[in-house]
Enzyme design. Structure first.
Site, mmCIF file in Angstrom:
data_model
loop_
_atom_site.group_PDB
_atom_site.id
_atom_site.type_symbol
_atom_site.label_atom_id
_atom_site.label_comp_id
_atom_site.label_asym_id
_atom_site.label_seq_id
_atom_site.Cartn_x
_atom_site.Cartn_y
_atom_site.Cartn_z
ATOM 1 N N TYR A 1 5.293 -6.652 12.991
ATOM 2 C CA TYR A 1 4.905 -5.318 12.501
ATOM 3 C C TYR A 1 4.099 -4.567 13.558
ATOM 4 C CZ TYR A 1 2.136 -1.819 9.983
ATOM 5 O OH TYR A 1 1.514 -0.640 9.603
ATOM 6 N N SER B 1 -0.908 2.025 13.719
ATOM 7 C CA SER B 1 -1.729 1.093 12.934
ATOM 8 C C SER B 1 -2.792 0.416 13.795
ATOM 9 C CB SER B 1 -0.788 0.034 12.355
ATOM 10 O OG SER B 1 -1.510 -1.102 11.953
HETATM 11 N N1 LIG Z 1 -1.811 1.427 4.109
HETATM 12 C C1 LIG Z 1 -2.395 1.007 5.220
HETATM 13 O O1 LIG Z 1 -3.461 0.374 5.181
HETATM 14 C C2 LIG Z 1 -1.790 1.301 6.564
HETATM 15 C C3 LIG Z 1 -2.493 0.903 7.716
HETATM 16 C C4 LIG Z 1 -1.926 1.171 8.973
HETATM 17 C C5 LIG Z 1 -0.727 1.861 9.060
HETATM 18 N N2 LIG Z 1 -0.062 2.228 7.929
HETATM 19 C C6 LIG Z 1 1.202 2.938 8.074
HETATM 20 O O2 LIG Z 1 1.164 4.114 7.271
HETATM 21 C C7 LIG Z 1 2.462 4.401 6.752
HETATM 22 C C8 LIG Z 1 2.413 4.528 5.230
HETATM 23 O O3 LIG Z 1 1.934 3.296 4.693
HETATM 24 P P1 LIG Z 1 1.732 3.079 3.124
HETATM 25 O O4 LIG Z 1 0.626 2.121 2.961
HETATM 26 O O5 LIG Z 1 1.719 4.378 2.419
HETATM 27 O O6 LIG Z 1 3.087 2.285 2.800
HETATM 28 P P2 LIG Z 1 4.124 2.452 1.588
HETATM 29 O O7 LIG Z 1 5.010 1.260 1.654
HETATM 30 O O8 LIG Z 1 3.401 2.729 0.319
HETATM 31 O O9 LIG Z 1 4.926 3.751 2.009
HETATM 32 C C9 LIG Z 1 6.009 3.724 2.909
HETATM 33 C C10 LIG Z 1 7.151 4.493 2.278
HETATM 34 O O10 LIG Z 1 8.243 4.466 3.211
HETATM 35 C C11 LIG Z 1 9.446 4.289 2.486
HETATM 36 N N3 LIG Z 1 10.441 3.647 3.358
HETATM 37 C C12 LIG Z 1 10.460 2.354 3.800
HETATM 38 N N4 LIG Z 1 11.576 2.137 4.524
HETATM 39 C C13 LIG Z 1 12.266 3.306 4.544
HETATM 40 C C14 LIG Z 1 13.505 3.705 5.115
HETATM 41 N N5 LIG Z 1 14.261 2.838 5.797
HETATM 42 N N6 LIG Z 1 13.915 4.984 4.940
HETATM 43 C C15 LIG Z 1 13.167 5.871 4.227
HETATM 44 N N7 LIG Z 1 11.990 5.540 3.653
HETATM 45 C C16 LIG Z 1 11.543 4.273 3.814
HETATM 46 C C17 LIG Z 1 9.069 3.374 1.317
HETATM 47 O O11 LIG Z 1 9.970 3.473 0.237
HETATM 48 C C18 LIG Z 1 7.667 3.872 0.977
HETATM 49 O O12 LIG Z 1 7.690 4.832 -0.059
HETATM 50 C C19 LIG Z 1 3.365 3.288 7.259
HETATM 51 O O13 LIG Z 1 3.993 3.724 8.441
HETATM 52 C C20 LIG Z 1 2.407 2.162 7.576
HETATM 53 O O14 LIG Z 1 2.914 1.289 8.554
HETATM 54 C C21 LIG Z 1 -0.574 1.977 6.687
#
Ligand SMILES: NC(=O)c1ccc[n+]([C@@H]2O[C@H](COP(=O)([O-])OP(=O)(O)OC[C@H]3O[C@@H](n4cnc5c(N)ncnc54)[C@H](O)[C@@H]3O)[C@@H](O)[C@H]2O)c1
Length: 340
Positions: free
Chosen positions: A174, A149
């Site tokens: 985080y 991130s």
């Molecule tokens: N969306 C953003 O702007 C952004 C920015 C930087 C990094 N990220 C990273 O990208 C990735 C995806 O983000 P997103 O926005 O799609 O988030 P999201 O919350 O929509 O997706 C994450 C998924 O992981 C699943 N999850 C959570 N804990 C879990 C566990 N213990 N076991 C199995 N599954 C689990 C959740 O149910 C969810 O479906 C994450 O790692 C997040 O940190 C996202």
């Protein structure tokens, strides 16, 4: 190819699975439908990603997810309702499939909630990630993409943020878990020769965006005629990245890993366009054709002042070429929001 995607029912994961299936690959989705936001949204994401018409009848969480797992199975798609903290459970999946490459997106995302629940963030984002690497070691899987991130840059003053910048000063639990993932990932690469790319995503938006993120939250509240919480003076700024560009960046990283060995790379995936909070709000207002009522609030702990990606490395190494500007991206997001 057979790809295992963790977090495949979330925002980014469901788009990735949609693209991989469209390109003819096989996908295993591992997700625990975490309560960070409602599970019904994740069921809808899943159905859309596998192109199933959504005539789903909701009853209760356990029944619904087990029903989803049954109706979604096909010869190219398997869904596992599985927590990545449970290594034994994961092991069964690794035994059942010959996995070529893992794209690890499952995490507790979100900066502000991590301040209230730091231990849980550590369990999922650090221990859960290590469980996957331990199994890679055991089952000889040596291609891995990990979601990091932009938050690892903290409040670094030098912009744009480059992969070679010092990231020793995260300002939220985080961000610290994501930085830990990068460091531990390097250990597994070094000791067990797992080729790895750590992608630093910069605020991703677009259809299916997480409901806790500002663009989605503002759009919903404004369209319902409710007040929006407006933190700070409007000058905080983000490099917003449209979901299709992020998915292009992930698929290009997959290709890079499949054609190279001895890889450990950290890569920024941003749009390289900085938008202030005030500009973001006015773009949404114009697109919706509604003015917002603001409730001014102080900056929140853990929130950084500005993010801005230097994407020189992504362009040179994997041929990344983001092409959705903010105006256009918001137009597509709002169209989706009004349709859903
Ligand atoms: N969306 C953003 O702007 C952004 C920015 C930087 C990094 N990220 C990273 O990208 C990735 C995806 O983000 P997103 O926005 O799609 O988030 P999201 O919350 O929509 O997706 C994450 C998924 O992981 C699943 N999850 C959570 N804990 C879990 C566990 N213990 N076991 C199995 N599954 C689990 C959740 O149910 C969810 O479906 C994450 O790692 C997040 O940190 C996202």
């Amino acid at each position: 190819m057979i790809y295992l995607v963790t977090g495949g029912s979330g925002f980014i994961g469901s788009h990735l699975i949609e693209r991989l299936l469209r390109n003819g690959h096989s996908v295993i989705n591992v997700d625990n439908f975490d309560d960070f936001y409602n599970y019904q949204t994740k069921i809808k994401n899943t159905l859309e990603s596998i192109d199933k018409i959504s005539d789903f009848e909701f009853t209760d969480k356990e029944t619904d997810i087990r029903h989803l797992a049954t109706i979604s199975q096909s010869d190219r798609y398997q869904m596992y309702y599985q927590d990545i903290r449970d290594k034994k459970g994961l092991e069964t999946i690794f035994k059942n499939h010959k996995i070529d490459l893992i794209i690890h997106l499952a995490a507790l995302a979100g900066v502000r909630p991590s301040i209230a629940r730091p231990l849980e963030y550590e369990e999922v984002n650090v221990r859960g990630t290590m469980n996957l690497w331990e199994l890679c070691k055991e089952f000889n899987i040596n291609k891995f993409i990990c979601a990091s991130s932009s938050s690892v840059y903290g409040n670094n003053e030098k912009t744009p943020f480059s992969e070679s910048d010092n990231v020793d000063h995260p300002i939220s639990p985080y961000a610290a878990t994501k930085k830990s993932g990068e460091i531990l990932g390097h250990v597994y690469h070094n000791l067990y020769h797992i080729d790895m790319i750590q992608l630093r995503f910069f605020t991703v938006y677009g259809p299916r965006q997480r409901p806790d993120l500002a663009i989605h939250k503002f759009t919903k509240l404004i369209s319902e005629g409710q007040e929006i919480p407006f933190y700070g003076d409007g000058n905080t700024a983000r490099d917003y990245t449209y979901i299709d560009d992020i998915i292009d960046g992930i698929t290009k990283s997959i290709l890079y890993l499949e054609t190279h060995s001895g890889v450990y790379e950290i890569i920024n995936l941003g749009e390289s366009e900085v938008v202030t909070l005030s500009e973001m709000l006015s773009t949404i207002e114009t697109t919706l054709g509604i003015s917002a009522t603001k409730k001014n609030l102080p900056m929140q702990p853990g929130d950084v002042q500005k993010t801005n990606a230097d994407i020189t490395k992504a362009k040179a190494l994997i041929g990344y070429k983001p092409d959705t500007d903010f105006q256009n991206g918001i137009k597509k997001f709002v169209e989706w929001f009004l349709r859903k």
